[in-house]
Write an enzyme that holds these catalytic residues in place. Structure first.
Site, short mmCIF file in Angstrom:
data_model
loop_
_atom_site.label_atom_id
_atom_site.label_comp_id
_atom_site.label_asym_id
_atom_site.label_seq_id
_atom_site.Cartn_x
_atom_site.Cartn_y
_atom_site.Cartn_z
N HIS A 446 2.53 -2.23 -7.67
CA HIS A 446 3.25 -2.08 -6.39
C HIS A 446 2.47 -1.20 -5.41
O HIS A 446 2.18 -1.59 -4.28
CB HIS A 446 4.64 -1.47 -6.64
CG HIS A 446 5.40 -1.17 -5.39
ND1 HIS A 446 6.35 -2.01 -4.87
CD2 HIS A 446 5.32 -0.14 -4.51
CE1 HIS A 446 6.83 -1.51 -3.75
NE2 HIS A 446 6.22 -0.37 -3.50
N GLU A 447 2.12 -0.01 -5.87
CA GLU A 447 1.44 0.93 -4.97
C GLU A 447 0.07 0.38 -4.56
O GLU A 447 -0.38 0.61 -3.44
CB GLU A 447 1.30 2.31 -5.62
CG GLU A 447 2.63 3.01 -5.89
CD GLU A 447 3.53 3.12 -4.66
OE1 GLU A 447 3.01 3.21 -3.54
OE2 GLU A 447 4.77 3.11 -4.83
N HIS A 450 0.30 -1.74 -1.50
CA HIS A 450 0.20 -0.95 -0.25
C HIS A 450 -1.27 -0.63 0.04
O HIS A 450 -1.71 -0.68 1.18
CB HIS A 450 0.95 0.37 -0.40
CG HIS A 450 2.44 0.27 -0.41
ND1 HIS A 450 3.16 -0.31 0.61
CD2 HIS A 450 3.36 0.73 -1.30
CE1 HIS A 450 4.46 -0.21 0.34
NE2 HIS A 450 4.61 0.40 -0.81
N HIS A 453 -3.02 -3.43 1.62
CA HIS A 453 -2.60 -3.56 3.02
C HIS A 453 -3.44 -2.61 3.90
O HIS A 453 -3.84 -2.97 5.01
CB HIS A 453 -1.11 -3.21 3.10
CG HIS A 453 -0.37 -3.79 4.27
ND1 HIS A 453 0.96 -3.54 4.49
CD2 HIS A 453 -0.76 -4.59 5.29
CE1 HIS A 453 1.35 -4.18 5.58
NE2 HIS A 453 0.33 -4.82 6.09
ZN LIG Z 1 6.39 0.90 -1.83
#
Ligand SMILES: [Zn+2]
Length: 656
Positions: A446-447, A450, A453
């Protein structure tokens, strides 16, 4: 003062902050000089005799405040991940100053008059110009002088309270630790975990993680110890109830000043949701089915336990039911999830397969703590992309949870490549390898979503770089990246036994994925309860007195139809840092709002052949690389080829 490392750009590769040279006494002078310099730059822009243009106004603002930016980035990174009493003192002092500083810019009438006159035909410039106008209006640029004076007071007070909330909470994680004299009371935890909890005085202290349902509740066999741990968790940091209630009232007053009926309306107006009604419509579709689901789960647990389930029993009996129903033991997968391997052969490997990017160790580059490791990321053709820094371990001086932050924003304006960072809170073993839980593996992916991104950003202006997108959009790419955790080719590559190197047996893989829908009622209700609590605090009308904060909290959950005693909110008011010490006030709904886009996107990947370079490149080009430089929903449509629908989310959560 010449030696203050913030006064000049970092000379390290990619302008990584020079943590080894930064000392506590550097921060305040750098903040002071940084703010003074930016105010001078802003004055020069506001009083420029030339007619206002995008270049001499908006681009000039984007160029301003470089010393302040460097100091603030390094400081808040350390304050979150490796704080000290000295850093906490500085934070207390500087937070209201920074809030004042930001007001001094956005309430500058000459500057605002100038921004209103800027015009441009370039789409990227026009989008940024719109952002600036919106930022200024939302900051009170159109208010009268007396209104602005009150606004400044409110902002300063809110900033002070937010720091107070965060610091009370940080201390509570150790001050409210579960302390036992005898290791026997911790029966159920594994030996290594117990050893790591041993204190100098021979006792054992289990610190609290920053959410209600402490992970140890799944393992502790002594029901009374579980009850004590749960009570410590939900009753921690009691002073924060009053801090939170005060903040909610001040936010309501500020919303009214800015022309909104409540803080929630103000908060969502610049998000992709835009209105309170849109958020409530979505939540309304979820609450009923989620609570019904959780009630069914509670019945199954009660049957297993032989008595009605209390909140401190849920995880313990859920584990038993999970074992019985799926023959799946969460502990059995951990030997296959060794931290280093999960990253190199899982998280990084998935990125290589999708986007062609590669990762090189940079042991020569250091963070603010010895646990931080730095990697250089390159594109498929070898072009440098940026740096990725990882700080995986929990520390007493680190805030709870997991997060990504930027150390350097990508921008063409400064010709700078991104430096991004991920923080996790994995317990560091006293010795031996770090074996992750399945949830921790998911968090790592998940991290890193980011991080991608941030790393793939290709925009001109820092204000809209990478993850600088609306809060109810930012979780979307990171949630999409979770889909690779159990993707067969990826899982087979990283889930190998830490001692033997054997791949995870197919039988265990099947059980792991079959058990995924398990406990969704609990997970959805604890999340929605926190969301609706956030919502209730921030729908206070201006001047409305919430009364006793704990009674307010209970009444809010009841009124929203989400009150179900065995499943308390993931965060109670007193430790809801997202909304009282972070940027998520009236924004906790964002996770599920983003999940609608996530579930749609996972469908798209599956429809188009899953893990391929072609798919990765399409997602990167249309979505990840755009950052906040375009309308986020337009980027989603360009990627997906249609409007988002809620059905894929309902199916995934077992709510259809
Ligand atoms: Zn998050």
């Amino acid at each position: 003062m010449a030696e203050n490392p913030f006064f000049a750009p970092s000379s390290l590769p990619y302008q990584l902050p020079p943590f080894a040279e930064i000392r506590e006494e550097h921060y305040l002078p750098a903040f002071e000089r940084g703010m003074a310099e930016q105010l001078a730059e802003v004055d020069a822009i506001a009083s420029n005799p030339e007619p206002p243009t995008f270049e001499n106004t908006i681009a000039a603002l984007e160029r301003s405040g470089r010393v302040l930016g460097r100091a603030a980035t390094a400081f808040f990174t350390v304050a979150a991940s490796n704080s000290t009493d000295g850093v906490m003192e500085i934070e207390k002092r500087i937070s209201p100053e920074l809030s004042k500083h930001s007001d001094a810019i956005r309430l500058n009438r000459a500057l605002w008059a100038r921004i209103k006159q800027v015009a441009t035909d370039d789409p990227e410039e026009a989008w940024l110009l719109e952002k600036y106008r919106d930022d200024f209006v939302r900051a009170g640029a159109d208010l009268t002088e007396p209104e602005q004076a009150r606004l400044r007071e409110l902002n300063e007070e809110l900033s002070r309270l937010s720091t107070e909330f965060r610091q009370i909470l940080l201390r509570a994680s150790t001050e409210s630790a579960l302390v036992v004299d005898d290791a026997k009371e911790l029966d159920g935890l594994d030996e290594a975990a117990v050893a790591a909890l041993r204190q100098d005085d021979g006792r054992y202290a289990l610190p609290l993680l920053n959410f209600t349902n402490q992970p140890a509740l799944a393992q502790l066999t002594d029901r009374e110890v579980r009850r004590r741990l749960y009570a410590l968790s939900v009753e921690r940091a009691p002073r924060n109830f009053e801090v939170a209630a005060r903040m909610a009232r001040l936010r309501a007053e500020r919303a009214a000043l800015l022309g909104f009926p409540n803080h929630a309306a103000y908060s969502v107006a610049d998000q992709t949701a835009k209105t309170v009604e849109a958020v409530e419509e979505m939540l309304g579709q979820l609450v009923g089915p989620a609570v019904r689901n959780a009630r069914r789960e509670a019945e199954a647990l009660a049957e297993q336990a032989g008595f009605a389930i209390e909140p401190w029993d849920w995880s313990y009996y859920a584990e038993k039911v999970r074992k019985a129903r799926y023959d799946f033991d969460a502990e059995a997968v951990r030997p296959y999830f060794e931290l280093e391997r999960v990253y190199r052969d899982g998280v990084f490997h998935a990125a290589t397969r999708l986007y062609g990017v590669t990762f090189a160790d940079r042991p020569d580059l250091r963070g603010y703590h010895e646990d931080v490791t730095v990697f250089e990321v390159s594109d498929a053709d070898g072009t440098p992309l940026g740096l990725f820094a990882l700080d995986p371990y929990a520390r007493a001086n680190k805030r709870g949870g997991a997060w990504m932050n930027n150390l350097v924003d990508q921008s063409f304006l400064f010709d700078e490549l991104p430096v991004v960072m991920n923080n996790l809170n994995v317990t560091k073993p006293a010795s031996g390898p770090t074996l992750l839980t399945y949830d921790e593996v998911t968090t790592a992916f998940h991290e890193f979503g980011h991080a991608l991104h941030g790393l793939f950003s290709r925009v001109r202006y820092p204000r809209v770089s990478g993850t600088n997108v609306p809060r109810d959009f930012v979780e979307y790419p990171s949630q999409v990246n979770e889909m690779w955790v159990t993707w067969p080719e990826i899982l087979a590559n990283y889930a190998r036994h830490y001692e033997t190197g054997e791949p995870m047996p197919q039988e265990l893989v099947d059980k792991l994925t079959a058990a995924e829908q398990f406990n969704q009622g609990f997970k959805t209700v604890e999340y929605l309860a926190a969301t609706l609590l956030d919502w209730a605090w921030h729908k206070l009308a201006p001047g409305e007195d919430p009364g006793d904060p704990e009674a307010f909290e209970a009444a809010a959950l009841e009124a929203a139809g989400i009150a179900f005693a065995p499943v308390p909110p993931r965060y109670r008011t007193n430790y809801f840092a997202h909304i009282f010490a972070g940027g998520y006030s009236a924004g906790y709904y964002s996770y599920i709002w983003s999940e609608v886009l996530d579930a749609e996107s996972v469908e798209w990947f599956k429809e188009n052949g899953g893990l391929t370079r072609e798919n990765g490149d399409h997602f990167r080009r249309e979505l990840l690389s755009r950052g906040g430089s375009v309308d986020p929903l337009a980027a989603f449509r360009a990627f997906r080829g249609g409007e988002p629908r809620i059905e894929p989310l309902l199916a995934r959560r077992g709510l259809a």
